[in-house]
Design an enzyme around this catalytic site. Structure first.
Site, mmCIF file in Angstrom:
data_model
loop_
_atom_site.group_PDB
_atom_site.id
_atom_site.type_symbol
_atom_site.label_atom_id
_atom_site.label_comp_id
_atom_site.label_asym_id
_atom_site.label_seq_id
_atom_site.Cartn_x
_atom_site.Cartn_y
_atom_site.Cartn_z
ATOM 1 N N ASP A 24 0.834 -1.202 0.000
ATOM 2 C CA ASP A 24 0.000 0.000 0.000
ATOM 3 C C ASP A 24 0.868 1.252 0.000
ATOM 4 O OD1 ASP A 24 -2.060 -1.716 0.107
ATOM 5 O OD2 ASP A 24 -2.790 -1.147 2.103
ATOM 6 N N ALA A 25 1.987 1.175 0.749
ATOM 7 C CA ALA A 25 2.859 2.356 0.852
ATOM 8 C C ALA A 25 3.462 2.686 -0.511
ATOM 9 C CB ALA A 25 3.965 2.098 1.862
ATOM 10 N N TYR A 41 2.205 1.925 -3.384
ATOM 11 C CA TYR A 41 1.112 2.408 -4.221
ATOM 12 C C TYR A 41 0.834 3.889 -3.910
ATOM 13 C CZ TYR A 41 -3.635 2.944 -6.005
ATOM 14 O OH TYR A 41 -4.739 3.397 -6.661
ATOM 15 N N ASP A 42 0.750 4.191 -2.605
ATOM 16 C CA ASP A 42 0.464 5.581 -2.213
ATOM 17 C C ASP A 42 1.533 6.521 -2.741
ATOM 18 O OD1 ASP A 42 -1.742 4.696 -0.931
ATOM 19 O OD2 ASP A 42 -0.876 4.754 1.093
ATOM 20 N N SER A 58 -35.406 -4.869 -19.460
ATOM 21 C CA SER A 58 -35.600 -5.554 -18.183
ATOM 22 C C SER A 58 -35.804 -7.039 -18.481
ATOM 23 C CB SER A 58 -36.758 -4.970 -17.402
ATOM 24 O OG SER A 58 -37.762 -4.567 -18.277
ATOM 25 N N LEU A 59 -36.069 -7.795 -17.460
ATOM 26 C CA LEU A 59 -36.170 -9.242 -17.635
ATOM 27 C C LEU A 59 -37.526 -9.739 -17.161
ATOM 28 C CD1 LEU A 59 -32.711 -10.289 -16.129
ATOM 29 C CD2 LEU A 59 -33.365 -10.374 -18.528
ATOM 30 N N GLU A 73 -26.105 -16.758 -14.302
ATOM 31 C CA GLU A 73 -25.303 -15.852 -13.493
ATOM 32 C C GLU A 73 -26.086 -15.314 -12.301
ATOM 33 O OE1 GLU A 73 -24.883 -12.204 -16.216
ATOM 34 O OE2 GLU A 73 -24.634 -13.905 -17.556
ATOM 35 N N LYS A 131 -28.004 -12.874 -10.035
ATOM 36 C CA LYS A 131 -28.701 -11.614 -10.322
ATOM 37 C C LYS A 131 -28.369 -10.663 -9.177
ATOM 38 C CE LYS A 131 -33.158 -9.783 -11.771
ATOM 39 N NZ LYS A 131 -33.221 -8.627 -10.884
ATOM 40 N N ASP A 146 -28.249 -7.665 -6.764
ATOM 41 C CA ASP A 146 -29.290 -6.739 -6.331
ATOM 42 C C ASP A 146 -28.669 -5.367 -6.101
ATOM 43 O OD1 ASP A 146 -31.788 -5.955 -5.712
ATOM 44 O OD2 ASP A 146 -31.898 -6.974 -3.768
ATOM 45 N N ARG A 192 -29.591 3.309 -15.550
ATOM 46 C CA ARG A 192 -30.533 2.745 -16.516
ATOM 47 C C ARG A 192 -31.649 3.745 -16.823
ATOM 48 N NH1 ARG A 192 -35.329 0.043 -16.172
ATOM 49 N NH2 ARG A 192 -35.679 -1.518 -17.781
ATOM 50 N N LYS A 206 -29.424 -16.885 -19.436
ATOM 51 C CA LYS A 206 -29.371 -16.300 -20.776
ATOM 52 C C LYS A 206 -28.992 -17.389 -21.773
ATOM 53 C CE LYS A 206 -27.689 -11.973 -18.791
ATOM 54 N NZ LYS A 206 -26.531 -11.151 -18.456
ATOM 55 N N CYS A 218 -36.351 -7.793 36.346
ATOM 56 C CA CYS A 218 -36.396 -8.975 35.499
ATOM 57 C C CYS A 218 -37.857 -9.385 35.275
ATOM 58 C CB CYS A 218 -35.624 -10.116 36.163
ATOM 59 S SG CYS A 218 -35.893 -11.705 35.344
ATOM 60 N N CYS A 240 -38.414 -12.934 37.367
ATOM 61 C CA CYS A 240 -38.372 -13.078 38.830
ATOM 62 C C CYS A 240 -38.479 -11.752 39.565
ATOM 63 C CB CYS A 240 -37.093 -13.809 39.250
ATOM 64 S SG CYS A 240 -35.612 -12.808 38.950
ATOM 65 N N CYS A 259 -33.280 -17.412 39.320
ATOM 66 C CA CYS A 259 -34.358 -16.910 38.445
ATOM 67 C C CYS A 259 -34.949 -18.074 37.653
ATOM 68 C CB CYS A 259 -33.796 -15.856 37.500
ATOM 69 S SG CYS A 259 -34.935 -15.378 36.187
HETATM 70 S S1 IVH Z 1 -29.054 -8.919 -17.849
HETATM 71 C C1 IVH Z 1 -31.673 -7.917 -21.144
HETATM 72 N N1 IVH Z 1 -27.659 -9.942 -15.897
HETATM 73 O O1 IVH Z 1 -31.621 -7.167 -13.255
HETATM 74 C C2 IVH Z 1 -30.751 -8.266 -20.102
HETATM 75 N N2 IVH Z 1 -29.234 -8.241 -15.405
HETATM 76 O O2 IVH Z 1 -34.476 -7.377 -13.841
HETATM 77 C C3 IVH Z 1 -30.578 -7.159 -19.162
HETATM 78 N N3 IVH Z 1 -29.298 -7.593 -13.065
HETATM 79 O O3 IVH Z 1 -31.966 -4.170 -15.040
HETATM 80 C C4 IVH Z 1 -30.021 -7.488 -17.891
HETATM 81 N N4 IVH Z 1 -27.738 -8.976 -12.375
HETATM 82 O O4 IVH Z 1 -30.174 -4.295 -13.259
HETATM 83 C C5 IVH Z 1 -28.610 -9.056 -16.256
HETATM 84 N N5 IVH Z 1 -26.336 -10.878 -14.243
HETATM 85 C C6 IVH Z 1 -27.265 -10.012 -14.614
HETATM 86 C C7 IVH Z 1 -27.883 -9.164 -13.694
HETATM 87 C C8 IVH Z 1 -28.875 -8.294 -14.126
HETATM 88 C C9 IVH Z 1 -28.586 -8.029 -12.018
HETATM 89 C C10 IVH Z 1 -30.366 -6.586 -13.009
HETATM 90 C C11 IVH Z 1 -30.233 -5.469 -14.009
HETATM 91 C C12 IVH Z 1 -31.500 -5.462 -14.788
HETATM 92 C C13 IVH Z 1 -32.428 -6.205 -13.885
HETATM 93 C C14 IVH Z 1 -33.519 -6.855 -14.687
#
Ligand code: IVH
Length: 509
Positions: free
Chosen positions: A41-42, A44-45, A90-91, A121, A123, A125, A144, A298, A416, A419, A439
């Site tokens: 780290d040093a 790098y800094d 979206s999905l 993969e 998903k 959050d 988005r 996918k 308590c 008791c 107790c």
């Molecule tokens: S693919 C058309 N892959 O989920 C494909 N989305 O519900 C577009 N998200 O808006 C997204 N992990 O924000 C894809 N491995 C992943 C994801 C992912 C999270 C989110 C993304 C998207 C939302 C859709």
């Protein structure tokens, strides 16, 4: 002469600044993406300090993609609008294996019965972002938004150290990668602790915290938050043929350029394997230090993406397999206190029953009085309740905006609840204790612990039987269990058939 020397010094500074930038970018990649630093780290800094010195002397050498600009970006006036070149989609959601099968059938109706490969993969959050690179440099980073137009948050995204500002390899003149900015669970806990200490409102979950952090007008605030990114999609490529033909190739290509691509992405050859994989992650989601709310499945081939196309905003070539939610909002009716086997007084929340991910939650832990006060949780509040795997549900914090003014602040009782002994608290300790070794609540809990998994694991005696043995006087402490007789036990069951429901019969078998 002086002018020539000055020009030479400037040229040298320019070359050294370029060299430092590429060194720092390389070490950022080793550290933030590969998790495998090559220098201390040093050291790098020192590289960063040297670059800052040069840029301080020759501000004209500062480039927007200089690593020194990651943290010190000036507040932006307001977010500009970015039109996405191709919409951010979206999905569609699947909530069961059957939903996944139905999705596959719909795809097969279009592409036929040939072989399909799937990429599965996590998903993530978090918050979707799109990063545009021009001539190998990060040019624009956007949210988005509504999928067509997003906010320009380039300055903020520059502060995320694993997002490369410049790419070291030859790349198409313009292309876009998409992914998810998120906050780790551990980083989120730390951030909320700090906020509670400062009396600031808490974030409900890492996703809200990440979204709030990225949409700050002052990038310094973004820089101070524990954000990271997983890139999961090649958006578009311009000015050169696409370097890849399948989604998995795209991810490998991105990884090769230094983008952070999730290691838990897998290619699977049939839907049964996809389903097994999704279900396995549903059980294991707690292992990750970031929230995932499902798996994304996918179809791998880009040619099939073309064939399959879209329904509205949703592609037919991908689907989200959603996990049950882990949070809910409900009313905290009352705070009760439980006496532990060591005498600790544990506050718990009595909740208006709420369904979270298929389970009805009526009670949740509240840790200790300090935590309740720091988070400003009051009786009568609407609260966020979190249920993760096998862990006892927890109250995350109040929804302060839903207060009516009738909520009641809570204090640990002076006596308590079992008791009546005056409660005690050691200097510097978070927990209150009932100091009375006689107790009854403690003795009951001790008996329960003794027969249970953490103790002797006595087969056939559960919590209910242990309590009844205690209440009836047959076993006031673990030693009494060894002098129990069959006759006494049978007599006990006859006295409390409704309470024991055959438990003793089972035990005597
Ligand atoms: S693919 C058309 N892959 O989920 C494909 N989305 O519900 C577009 N998200 O808006 C997204 N992990 O924000 C894809 N491995 C992943 C994801 C992912 C999270 C989110 C993304 C998207 C939302 C859709």
């Amino acid at each position: 002469m002086a002018q020539i020397a000055e020009d030479r010094a400037f040229q040298e500074a320019r070359l050294r600044a370029e060299e430092l930038r590429s060194l720092i970018n390389y070490h950022d990649y080793r550290y933030f993406v590969l998790d495998s630093p090559e220098i201390s780290d040093a050291e790098y800094d020192e590289l960063v300090r040297e670059l800052r010195r040069i840029e301080g002397r020759y501000p004209q050498l500062i480039t927007p993609d200089s690593p020194t600009q990651r943290v010190s970006g000036q507040p932006v006036e307001a977010f500009g609008i970015v039109e996405h070149r191709t919409p951010m989609l979206s999905l569609a959601n699947a909530f069961s294996a059957d939903d996944l099968r139905a999705w596959e059938r719909r795809a097969r109706n279009i592409v036929g019965d040939g072989r399909l490969s799937y990429v599965v993969e996590p998903k993530i959050d978090g918050l979707a972002v799109a990063l545009v690179y021009e001539d190998g440099r990060l040019a624009t980073g956007a949210t988005r938004g509504d999928g067509i137009r997003g906010e320009n948050i380039t300055q903020n995204l520059r502060t995320i150290r694993s997002i490369p500002l410049t790419l070291q390899k030859k790349v198409p003149p313009r292309f876009e990668v998409r992914g998810e900015v998120y906050m780790t669970k551990s980083g989120f806990d730390r951030l909320n602790e700090e906020r509670a200490d400062r009396g600031e409102p808490l974030f409900a979950n890492p996703r809200n915290a990440a979204a709030g952090s990225v949409r700050q007008l002052d990038p310094r605030i973004t820089a101070s938050r524990p954000l990271d990114v997983w890139l999961y999609q090649l958006g578009w490529v311009e000015g050169a043929p696409s370097p890849v033909n399948t989604h998995l190739e795209a991810l490998d290509w991105m990884r090769g350029l230094g983008f952070r691509v999730n290691p838990h992405i897998e290619r699977l050859k049939n839907l049964d394997a996809v389903i097994a994989h999704c279900e396995s992650w549903e059980r294991r989601r707690e292992e990750l230090d970031y929230d995932i709310d499902g798996m994304v499945v996918k179809i791998d081939s880009f040619a099939l993406w073309q064939e399959l196309g879209y329904v509205g905003r949703e592609p037919r070539w991908a689907i989200a397999y959603k996990f049950p939610p882990t949070q809910g909002v409900t009313k905290l009716l009352k705070i009760g206190v439980n006496v532990g086997r060591t005498g600790s007084l544990n506050p718990y929340a009595v909740l208006e029953p709420v369904g979270i991910g298929g389970v009805t939650v009526k009670l949740a832990t509240l840790h200790n009085e300090d935590d309740i006060r720091r988070k400003d949780i009051r009786e009568g509040d609407w609260v966020i309740v979190q249920r993760a795997g096998e862990v006892i549900p927890q109250v995350v914090g109040p929804v302060a905006s839903r207060r009516t003014g009738k909520e009641r602040r809570w204090r640990m009782p002076k006596k308590c609840p079992s008791c009546g002994a005056p409660v005690a608290r050691e200097e510097g300790e978070a927990m209150y204790y009932c100091p009375n070794t006689a107790c009854p609540a403690q003795a009951r809990r001790l008996l329960e612990h003794f027969v249970g998994r953490g103790g002797m694991d006595i087969e056939g005696i559960g919590e209910r039987l242990a309590y009844t043995l205690y209440d009836s006087g047959l076993a006031k402490d673990p030693g009494d269990l060894y002098s129990l007789t069959k006759e006494r036990l049978v007599a006990l069951e006859l006295r409390h058939p409704e309470r024991l429901g055959g438990a003793i019969g089972d035990f005597l078998q």
